[in-house]
Design a protein around this motif. Structure first.
Motif, PDB file in Angstrom:
ATOM      1  N   THR A  45       0.839  -1.207   0.000  1.00  0.00           N
ATOM      2  CA  THR A  45       0.000   0.000   0.000  1.00  0.00           C
ATOM      3  C   THR A  45       0.870   1.251   0.000  1.00  0.00           C
ATOM      4  O   THR A  45       0.579   2.220  -0.721  1.00  0.00           O
ATOM      5  CB  THR A  45      -0.956  -0.011   1.207  1.00  0.00           C
ATOM      6  OG1 THR A  45      -1.762  -1.186   1.149  1.00  0.00           O
ATOM      7  CG2 THR A  45      -1.849   1.214   1.221  1.00  0.00           C
ATOM      8  N   ASP A  46       1.939   1.234   0.791  1.00  0.00           N
ATOM      9  CA  ASP A  46       2.859   2.376   0.792  1.00  0.00           C
ATOM     10  C   ASP A  46       3.517   2.555  -0.577  1.00  0.00           C
ATOM     11  O   ASP A  46       3.704   3.687  -1.037  1.00  0.00           O
ATOM     12  CB  ASP A  46       3.924   2.210   1.876  1.00  0.00           C
ATOM     13  CG  ASP A  46       3.396   2.532   3.272  1.00  0.00           C
ATOM     14  OD1 ASP A  46       2.355   3.221   3.381  1.00  0.00           O
ATOM     15  OD2 ASP A  46       4.026   2.094   4.251  1.00  0.00           O
ATOM     16  N   ARG A  49       0.950   4.124  -2.741  1.00  0.00           N
ATOM     17  CA  ARG A  49       0.795   5.541  -2.388  1.00  0.00           C
ATOM     18  C   ARG A  49       1.880   6.381  -3.033  1.00  0.00           C
ATOM     19  O   ARG A  49       1.641   7.514  -3.445  1.00  0.00           O
ATOM     20  CB  ARG A  49       0.839   5.716  -0.876  1.00  0.00           C
ATOM     21  CG  ARG A  49      -0.392   5.196  -0.176  1.00  0.00           C
ATOM     22  CD  ARG A  49      -0.289   5.266   1.344  1.00  0.00           C
ATOM     23  NE  ARG A  49       0.002   6.612   1.778  1.00  0.00           N
ATOM     24  CZ  ARG A  49       0.860   6.902   2.756  1.00  0.00           C
ATOM     25  NH1 ARG A  49       1.513   5.962   3.385  1.00  0.00           N
ATOM     26  NH2 ARG A  49       1.056   8.156   3.110  1.00  0.00           N
ATOM     27  N   PRO A  53      -0.651   8.397  -5.644  1.00  0.00           N
ATOM     28  CA  PRO A  53      -1.240   8.875  -4.387  1.00  0.00           C
ATOM     29  C   PRO A  53      -2.757   9.027  -4.464  1.00  0.00           C
ATOM     30  O   PRO A  53      -3.303   9.432  -5.487  1.00  0.00           O
ATOM     31  CB  PRO A  53      -0.589  10.239  -4.184  1.00  0.00           C
ATOM     32  CG  PRO A  53       0.600  10.254  -5.064  1.00  0.00           C
ATOM     33  CD  PRO A  53       0.318   9.335  -6.203  1.00  0.00           C
ATOM     34  N   ALA A  55      -6.330   9.545  -1.477  1.00  0.00           N
ATOM     35  CA  ALA A  55      -6.806   9.631  -0.096  1.00  0.00           C
ATOM     36  C   ALA A  55      -7.234   8.263   0.416  1.00  0.00           C
ATOM     37  O   ALA A  55      -7.040   7.942   1.592  1.00  0.00           O
ATOM     38  CB  ALA A  55      -7.970  10.616  -0.010  1.00  0.00           C
ATOM     39  N   ASP A  58      -4.202   6.437   1.537  1.00  0.00           N
ATOM     40  CA  ASP A  58      -3.703   7.025   2.788  1.00  0.00           C
ATOM     41  C   ASP A  58      -4.497   6.490   3.983  1.00  0.00           C
ATOM     42  O   ASP A  58      -3.925   6.087   4.994  1.00  0.00           O
ATOM     43  CB  ASP A  58      -3.792   8.545   2.748  1.00  0.00           C
ATOM     44  CG  ASP A  58      -2.830   9.169   1.745  1.00  0.00           C
ATOM     45  OD1 ASP A  58      -1.869   8.492   1.330  1.00  0.00           O
ATOM     46  OD2 ASP A  58      -3.057  10.336   1.377  1.00  0.00           O
ATOM     47  N   THR A  59      -5.804   6.486   3.845  1.00  0.00           N
ATOM     48  CA  THR A  59      -6.677   5.986   4.912  1.00  0.00           C
ATOM     49  C   THR A  59      -6.426   4.504   5.161  1.00  0.00           C
ATOM     50  O   THR A  59      -6.337   4.058   6.311  1.00  0.00           O
ATOM     51  CB  THR A  59      -8.157   6.222   4.549  1.00  0.00           C
ATOM     52  OG1 THR A  59      -8.355   7.613   4.306  1.00  0.00           O
ATOM     53  CG2 THR A  59      -9.087   5.743   5.644  1.00  0.00           C
ATOM     54  N   GLU A  62      -3.193   3.885   7.070  1.00  0.00           N
ATOM     55  CA  GLU A  62      -3.311   4.185   8.501  1.00  0.00           C
ATOM     56  C   GLU A  62      -4.071   3.094   9.235  1.00  0.00           C
ATOM     57  O   GLU A  62      -3.693   2.690  10.336  1.00  0.00           O
ATOM     58  CB  GLU A  62      -3.989   5.545   8.703  1.00  0.00           C
ATOM     59  CG  GLU A  62      -3.127   6.719   8.277  1.00  0.00           C
ATOM     60  CD  GLU A  62      -1.734   6.698   8.889  1.00  0.00           C
ATOM     61  OE1 GLU A  62      -1.611   6.469  10.116  1.00  0.00           O
ATOM     62  OE2 GLU A  62      -0.759   6.889   8.147  1.00  0.00           O
ATOM     63  N   ARG A  79       7.701   1.631   8.182  1.00  0.00           N
ATOM     64  CA  ARG A  79       6.976   2.219   7.059  1.00  0.00           C
ATOM     65  C   ARG A  79       7.948   2.789   6.061  1.00  0.00           C
ATOM     66  O   ARG A  79       8.977   3.361   6.425  1.00  0.00           O
ATOM     67  CB  ARG A  79       6.065   3.356   7.543  1.00  0.00           C
ATOM     68  CG  ARG A  79       5.010   3.005   8.560  1.00  0.00           C
ATOM     69  CD  ARG A  79       3.830   2.268   7.983  1.00  0.00           C
ATOM     70  NE  ARG A  79       3.175   2.957   6.908  1.00  0.00           N
ATOM     71  CZ  ARG A  79       2.147   3.777   7.017  1.00  0.00           C
ATOM     72  NH1 ARG A  79       1.641   4.039   8.202  1.00  0.00           N
ATOM     73  NH2 ARG A  79       1.611   4.342   5.972  1.00  0.00           N
ATOM     74  N   ALA A  82       6.777   8.043   1.637  1.00  0.00           N
ATOM     75  CA  ALA A  82       6.010   8.237   0.405  1.00  0.00           C
ATOM     76  C   ALA A  82       6.857   8.838  -0.705  1.00  0.00           C
ATOM     77  O   ALA A  82       6.432   8.885  -1.844  1.00  0.00           O
ATOM     78  CB  ALA A  82       4.805   9.120   0.676  1.00  0.00           C
TER      79      ALA A  82
END
Length: 140
Positions: A45-46, A49, A53, A55, A58-59, A62, A79, A82
C-alpha cells in the motif's frame, strides 16, 4: 532393512524436559501470521501511495498500521516513506499483489475470528479489484 531407533532423541536430551522449548498457542500463531500478512499489505500500500497517491490509500495505510500495531502488542510497523525514489513500479502488478495479500489476511482473520481485521482485508480486496477493473477498462 529397517532398524528401530533404540536411543532417545538428541534434541530432547539436550533440552532436558519437553517444557524447555517456548510454545505458542494457536491464537498467538494466528496473530503472528495475520500481523505478517497485514504488514506486507501495508508495504505494498505504501508503494502504491508513492506511485499513485490517493486519499483512499492514505486511509487504508493508517488503518492497516493500526491493526498491525494492535496485533504486535503496540510495536509499530516499519513504514516506507512516500517519497521513495527508484524505478517506477507497475501499479497494476502492485494492485494484484495487494489483492492477494488482502486475501491471505482475510483467511487468517476469519480463522482467528478477528472481525475488524477481516472487514479491513475484505475492503482492501474490493478496492484493489475495483482498481484493477478500472485500469483494465482504461487500457481498452
Amino acid at each position: 532393512m529397517y532398524e528401530p531407533i533404540r536411543t532417545k532423541s538428541v534434541h530432547r536430551a539436550m533440552a532436558g524436559t519437553p517444557h524447555d522449548f517456548p510454545r505458542r498457542s494457536r491464537e498467538e500463531e494466528l496473530d503472528t501470521q495475520l500481523a505478517g500478512h497485514l504488514d506486507a499489505l501495508l508495504a505494498v500500500t505504501d508503494e502504491l501511495r508513492a506511485a499513485a497517491p490517493s486519499a483512499d490509500l492514505d486511509t487504508a495505510a493508517e488503518r492497516l498500521a493500526e491493526q498491525v500495531t494492535r496485533l504486535r502488542g503496540g510495536r509499530e510497523p516499519a513504514r516506507a516513506s512516500a517519497t521513495t525514489s527508484g524505478s517506477a513500479p507497475c501499479v497494476t502488478a502492485l494492485h494484484r499483489q495487494a489483492h492477494a495479500l488482502a486475501g491471505r489476511a482475510l483467511v487468517v482473520a476469519a480463522s482467528r475470528a478477528d472481525t475488524v481485521a477481516a472487514i479491513l482485508a475484505a475492503e482492501r480486496m474490493d478496492a484493489h479489484t475495483a482498481a484493477l477493473e478500472s485500469r483494465e477498462l482504461a487500457s481498452r
